[in-house]
Design an enzyme around this catalytic site. Structure first.
Site, PDB file in Angstrom:
ATOM      1  NE  ARG A 283      54.431  39.038  20.733  1.00 49.79           N
ATOM      2  CZ  ARG A 283      53.425  39.890  20.859  1.00 49.79           C
ATOM      3  NH1 ARG A 283      53.059  40.637  19.855  1.00 49.79           N
ATOM      4  NH2 ARG A 283      52.789  39.998  21.999  1.00 49.79           N
TER       5      ARG A 283
ATOM      6  CE  LYS B  62      38.067  47.980  34.499  1.00 45.74           C
ATOM      7  NZ  LYS B  62      37.857  47.952  33.040  1.00 45.74           N
TER       8      LYS B  62
ATOM      9  N   GLY C  16      51.925  40.498  29.136  1.00 50.68           N
ATOM     10  CA  GLY C  16      51.362  41.840  29.266  1.00 50.68           C
ATOM     11  C   GLY C  16      52.177  42.738  30.169  1.00 50.68           C
TER      12      GLY C  16
ATOM     13  N   GLY D 144      46.865  37.953  27.253  1.00 51.53           N
ATOM     14  CA  GLY D 144      45.496  37.452  27.370  1.00 51.53           C
ATOM     15  C   GLY D 144      45.474  35.939  27.506  1.00 51.53           C
TER      16      GLY D 144
HETATM   17  P1  AMP Z   1      46.323  45.418  34.097  1.00 50.02           P
HETATM   18  O1  AMP Z   1      46.289  45.670  32.632  1.00 50.02           O
HETATM   19  O2  AMP Z   1      44.994  45.138  34.706  1.00 50.02           O
HETATM   20  O3  AMP Z   1      47.376  44.405  34.491  1.00 50.02           O
HETATM   21  O4  AMP Z   1      46.726  46.784  34.765  1.00 50.02           O
HETATM   22  C1  AMP Z   1      47.961  47.407  34.561  1.00 50.02           C
HETATM   23  C2  AMP Z   1      47.806  48.846  34.814  1.00 50.02           C
HETATM   24  O5  AMP Z   1      47.336  49.013  36.138  1.00 50.02           O
HETATM   25  C3  AMP Z   1      49.096  49.600  34.721  1.00 50.02           C
HETATM   26  O6  AMP Z   1      49.007  50.495  33.644  1.00 50.02           O
HETATM   27  C4  AMP Z   1      49.187  50.333  36.044  1.00 50.02           C
HETATM   28  O7  AMP Z   1      49.566  51.671  35.907  1.00 50.02           O
HETATM   29  C5  AMP Z   1      47.777  50.266  36.586  1.00 50.02           C
HETATM   30  N1  AMP Z   1      47.733  50.358  38.060  1.00 50.02           N
HETATM   31  C6  AMP Z   1      48.414  49.612  38.927  1.00 50.02           C
HETATM   32  N2  AMP Z   1      48.175  50.006  40.187  1.00 50.02           N
HETATM   33  C7  AMP Z   1      47.317  51.032  40.107  1.00 50.02           C
HETATM   34  C8  AMP Z   1      46.696  51.875  41.075  1.00 50.02           C
HETATM   35  N3  AMP Z   1      46.940  51.714  42.365  1.00 50.02           N
HETATM   36  N4  AMP Z   1      45.872  52.825  40.625  1.00 50.02           N
HETATM   37  C9  AMP Z   1      45.627  52.987  39.306  1.00 50.02           C
HETATM   38  N5  AMP Z   1      46.186  52.223  38.355  1.00 50.02           N
HETATM   39  C10 AMP Z   1      47.014  51.261  38.743  1.00 50.02           C
END
Ligand code: AMP
Length: 396
Positions: A39, A200, A353, A376
């Site tokens: 950064r 999610k 991220g 974010g």
């Molecule tokens: P996000 O912060 O929403 O981008 O989510 C990233 C996280 O989602 C990572 O830590 C991944 O390990 C998790 N992830 C991705 N695919 C899956 C899955 N099929 N089941 C559970 N966690 C997941």
């Protein structure tokens, strides 16, 4: 609101002027030593330009969460040291933010001098966007330069408030983010393919809604895929599912259909019998996952179909991993998609991220057109939301 058309450091005369430059120096520090200076290096272009133009610079940033109190564990002193090394010139450090030391040192700056304020978040007024605090900060300078994209989605005193009192322009880092992501959203080279993954659906609803109006293909992977698959009547075993989002998932798929957007879900999945490394691993159709098993990565067929869609793309935007890429057994899908994006020849934009971390960890970083410096912030940008730190800048 994409911010295209905002003034940059090149649109204003900075010679001999004192510039308050908001940077993102929120770097990881262990025992007083910076463990990743990316950064800081990313901020150098703007700082060097301003120095070469004969501006007087007051750099400022937050680091960590000192919760509005002075806590030297979060001091920016290690940043001062690293800046001196990288710039190969002196960088003066103030022992406070808007106190007597900062004010005296700011008043004594000569053309080309650079000083660094202490951690902005030593004052609780920073995150509250307190107008008096913003006025005090602005009072030391004549021009405000925002180059901290990572905090542009926050309306804090140093990211938005100060712009009420000073001419406000962006630095090169924010300019690049706006230009690449703004152009992708407003005037993309087609076909425009968005790849969304991560844990999610609820985190990505806004992004899906906004992108469904703009893209030609929406590729879904990661844990969020299973809420859609269940909403279509599939059996997803113990996969991640947001039961309260099933109706919304149906609505989003309908919206995609109405807009003629191809909505791709993984045909097959790599499944595990427990959410941990070393669990049993199999492959299954994503809509026929046995009880007790969970979808942890996209399968080979999904990889092939997604790769085909990515290959023909003019623009690709990617946010969120395709599976639990932190576990080697479930990293293949994310790796394959990173490779496909890298080799596609498309304009490739990686949201910050986890997806940025995955691309870097997998060694594809230098093959991408742009990796956003804000997790974010880039998500909110893709949602089409107005980022306060960009909205506050002057128009050309
Ligand atoms: P996000 O912060 O929403 O981008 O989510 C990233 C996280 O989602 C990572 O830590 C991944 O390990 C998790 N992830 C991705 N695919 C899956 C899955 N099929 N089941 C559970 N966690 C997941």
């Amino acid at each position: 609101m994409t911010g295209l058309g905002k003034k940059t450091v090149e649109d204003i005369d900075v010679k001999g002027k004192t510039c308050l430059v908001r940077c993102d120096f929120n770097v990881p520090v262990k025992d007083g030593v910076i463990t990743d200076d990316k950064r800081i290096r990313e901020a150098l272009k703007t700082i060097k330009y301003l120095k070469a133009q004969g501006a007087k610079q007051i750099l400022c940033s937050h680091m960590g969460r000192p919760k509005g109190e002075v806590n030297m564990k979060y001091s920016l002193q290690p940043v001062q040291k690293r800046l001196r090394e990288l710039l190969d010139c002196d960088v003066i450090m103030a022992s406070d933010v808007i106190g007597p030391d900062a004010k005296a040192k700011a008043a004594a700056l000569k053309d080309g001098d650079i000083m660094l304020l202490e951690n902005l978040r030593f004052h609780k007024e920073e995150e509250k966007n307190d107008p008096d605090f913003a006025k005090e900060l602005a009072g030391m300078a004549e021009i405000y330069v925002n180059d901290a994209f990572g905090t542009a989605h926050r309306a804090h005193a140093s990211t938005a408030g100060v712009a009420d009192y000073l001419p406000a322009v962006c630095g090169y880092l924010i300019q690049k983010e706006i230009e690449i992501m703004g152009t992708a959203l407003e005037n993309p080279k087609r076909p425009f393919v968005a790849i969304l993954g991560g844990a999610k659906v609820s985190d990505k609803i806004g992004v899906i809604e906004n992108l469904a109006d703009k893209v030609d293909t929406l590729i879904i992977g990661g844990g969020m895929a299973y809420t859609f698959i269940k909403a279509k009547g599939g059996r997803i075993g113990a996969s991640l599912c947001e039961e309260d989002k099933l109706e919304l998932a149906v609505r989003l798929m309908e919206k995609a259909r109405e807009k003629n957007v191809k909505f791709l879900l993984p045909a097959d999945s790599v499944i595990g019998d427990e959410f941990k490394e070393g669990c049993k691993v199999r492959t299954a159709d994503s809509d026929k996952i046995p009880d007790g098993w969970m979808g942890m990565d996209i399968g080979e067929r999904a990889v092939r179909e997604y790769t085909r869609a990515i290959k023909g793309a003019g623009t690709v935007v990617w946010n969120g991993p395709m599976g639990v890429f932190e576990m080697p057994d479930f990293a293949r899908g994310t790796k394959a998609i990173a490779k496909a994006v890298a080799e596609s020849g498309a304009i490739s934009i990686i949201g910050g991220g986890d997806s940025a971390a995955a691309v870097e960890q997998l060694g594809f970083a230098d093959k991408m057109t742009h990796i956003s410096t804000g997790g974010g912030a880039s998500l909110e940008f893709l949602e089409g939301l107005e980022l306060p730190g960009i909205a506050a800048l002057n128009d050309k």
